[in-house]
Design a protein around this motif. Structure first.
Motif, PDB file in Angstrom:
ATOM      1  N   GLU A  39      25.168   4.296  11.422  1.00  0.00           N
ATOM      2  CA  GLU A  39      26.158   5.341  11.635  1.00  0.00           C
ATOM      3  C   GLU A  39      27.574   4.923  11.253  1.00  0.00           C
ATOM      4  OE1 GLU A  39      25.891   6.508  15.706  1.00  0.00           O
ATOM      5  OE2 GLU A  39      26.715   4.643  16.489  1.00  0.00           O
ATOM      6  N   THR A  40      27.940   3.641  11.352  1.00  0.00           N
ATOM      7  CA  THR A  40      29.267   3.185  10.925  1.00  0.00           C
ATOM      8  C   THR A  40      29.175   1.778  10.346  1.00  0.00           C
ATOM      9  OG1 THR A  40      29.901   2.155  13.030  1.00  0.00           O
ATOM     10  CG2 THR A  40      30.379   4.504  12.780  1.00  0.00           C
TER      11      THR A  40
ATOM     12  N   ASP B 224      38.524   4.307   5.913  1.00  0.00           N
ATOM     13  CA  ASP B 224      39.853   3.754   6.202  1.00  0.00           C
ATOM     14  C   ASP B 224      39.984   2.392   5.536  1.00  0.00           C
ATOM     15  OD1 ASP B 224      40.201   5.979   7.759  1.00  0.00           O
ATOM     16  OD2 ASP B 224      40.015   4.938   9.681  1.00  0.00           O
ATOM     17  N   VAL B 225      41.085   2.188   4.839  1.00  0.00           N
ATOM     18  CA  VAL B 225      41.390   0.894   4.225  1.00  0.00           C
ATOM     19  C   VAL B 225      42.791   0.511   4.700  1.00  0.00           C
ATOM     20  CG1 VAL B 225      41.551  -0.421   2.086  1.00  0.00           C
ATOM     21  CG2 VAL B 225      40.037   1.570   2.203  1.00  0.00           C
ATOM     22  N   TYR B 226      42.885  -0.566   5.495  1.00  0.00           N
ATOM     23  CA  TYR B 226      44.192  -0.883   6.067  1.00  0.00           C
ATOM     24  C   TYR B 226      44.307  -2.372   6.392  1.00  0.00           C
ATOM     25  CZ  TYR B 226      41.469  -0.473  10.403  1.00  0.00           C
ATOM     26  OH  TYR B 226      40.512  -0.605  11.384  1.00  0.00           O
ATOM     27  N   PRO B 227      45.546  -2.879   6.418  1.00  0.00           N
ATOM     28  CA  PRO B 227      45.757  -4.304   6.719  1.00  0.00           C
ATOM     29  C   PRO B 227      45.828  -4.550   8.222  1.00  0.00           C
ATOM     30  CG  PRO B 227      47.837  -3.276   6.133  1.00  0.00           C
ATOM     31  CD  PRO B 227      46.786  -2.209   6.008  1.00  0.00           C
TER      32      PRO B 227
ATOM     33  N   ARG C  57      40.828  -4.476   6.349  1.00  0.00           N
ATOM     34  CA  ARG C  57      39.656  -3.905   7.006  1.00  0.00           C
ATOM     35  C   ARG C  57      39.297  -2.579   6.346  1.00  0.00           C
ATOM     36  NH1 ARG C  57      38.464  -3.171  13.511  1.00  0.00           N
ATOM     37  NH2 ARG C  57      36.796  -1.620  13.309  1.00  0.00           N
ATOM     38  N   VAL C  58      37.987  -2.363   6.161  1.00  0.00           N
ATOM     39  CA  VAL C  58      37.487  -1.113   5.590  1.00  0.00           C
ATOM     40  C   VAL C  58      36.450  -0.532   6.546  1.00  0.00           C
ATOM     41  CG1 VAL C  58      36.355  -0.002   3.637  1.00  0.00           C
ATOM     42  CG2 VAL C  58      37.854  -1.967   3.242  1.00  0.00           C
ATOM     43  N   ASP C  59      36.746   0.623   7.109  1.00  0.00           N
ATOM     44  CA  ASP C  59      35.824   1.324   8.007  1.00  0.00           C
ATOM     45  C   ASP C  59      35.313   2.573   7.308  1.00  0.00           C
ATOM     46  OD1 ASP C  59      36.422  -0.533   9.979  1.00  0.00           O
ATOM     47  OD2 ASP C  59      37.973   0.713  10.883  1.00  0.00           O
ATOM     48  N   GLN C  60      34.040   2.873   7.466  1.00  0.00           N
ATOM     49  CA  GLN C  60      33.501   4.116   6.912  1.00  0.00           C
ATOM     50  C   GLN C  60      32.499   4.732   7.879  1.00  0.00           C
ATOM     51  OE1 GLN C  60      31.387   3.419   3.120  1.00  0.00           O
ATOM     52  NE2 GLN C  60      31.813   1.256   3.415  1.00  0.00           N
TER      53      GLN C  60
END
Length: 219
Positions: free
Chosen positions: A125-126, A191-194, A211-214
């Motif tokens: 799921e994530t 999300d792609v963020y430092p 960090r990359v969250d999907q």
């Protein structure tokens, strides 16, 4: 009961209404099941970015076939109370959700680590991926490269319809890509963020990270 039904009209109507109610309930249950199965099939078709050949809805075995055995498998635990009225006598119980941690992976040539989260039915799921760098300058360069890579791959996702971009992160220095998918109610968010570990020294590997969250999200 049949003879009584004919001699008692009210009993006959009650019996007929009960049968009708049972039929309607069965049809509703069947419809809900079909909707659930359809949703699971559509989730499987929603592929991940950065991770080739992986899609949402897959089982842990599919991830292990790509990355091998996980460094750690964690089962989610939550707190409950035997005395719920006074919130006393706590105990832990397993929810069924699983976290597969991989400490060493390489994505698009960048070394890092990742955590795959599976639902109670053990479907993906994530996903969260972490890419450590050694300096602030490298962090910014990697953020630019990964954000462009993610955006390009999202545009190539099957059933891609449109995409909007927002800022994300503590200082709004990251990107959130929200992708509308054809024929699906949910959206694919990435999300792609430092991130910065202020407690780590400059020489520690997790001082600066991208960090990359999907995940899938209903708008």
């Amino acid at each position: 009961l049949t003879l009584l039904s004919w001699t008692n009209p009210n009993l006959f109507l009650y019996s007929r209404n009960m049968r009708f109610t049972k039929i309607i309930s069965s049809l509703l249950a069947l419809g809900a099941l079909l909707m659930l199965l359809s949703a699971c099939q559509n989730i499987k078709k929603t592929q991940l970015v950065l991770f080739e050949s992986l899609s949402f809805g897959m089982f842990p075995k599919s991830v292990e076939e790509v990355f091998g055995k996980a460094s750690e498998v964690e089962e989610e635990k939550e707190t409950a109370y035997r005395d719920t009225w006074r919130a006393e006598d706590p105990y832990f119980y397993k929810t069924g959700r699983l976290f597969y941690h991989y400490e060493q992976i390489t994505l698009k040539g960048y070394p890092g680590r990742a955590t795959f989260t599976f639902s109670k039915s053990h479907r993906l799921e994530t996903v969260a991926a972490y890419f450590p760098v050694t300096s602030k300058a490298e962090q910014q360069a990697l953020l630019d490269n990964l954000s462009q890579t993610v955006k390009k791959e999202l545009e190539e996702v099957p059933d891609y319809q449109s995409m909007t971009t927002e800022t994300v992160g503590i200082y709004d220095d990251g990107y959130r890509y929200k992708v509308k998918l054809k024929g699906q109610q949910w959206e694919l968010w990435v999300d792609v963020y430092p991130t910065e570990n202020k407690y780590a020294t400059e020489t520690e590997t997790d001082k600066y990270t991208i960090r990359v969250d999907q995940f899938l999200m209903y708008p």
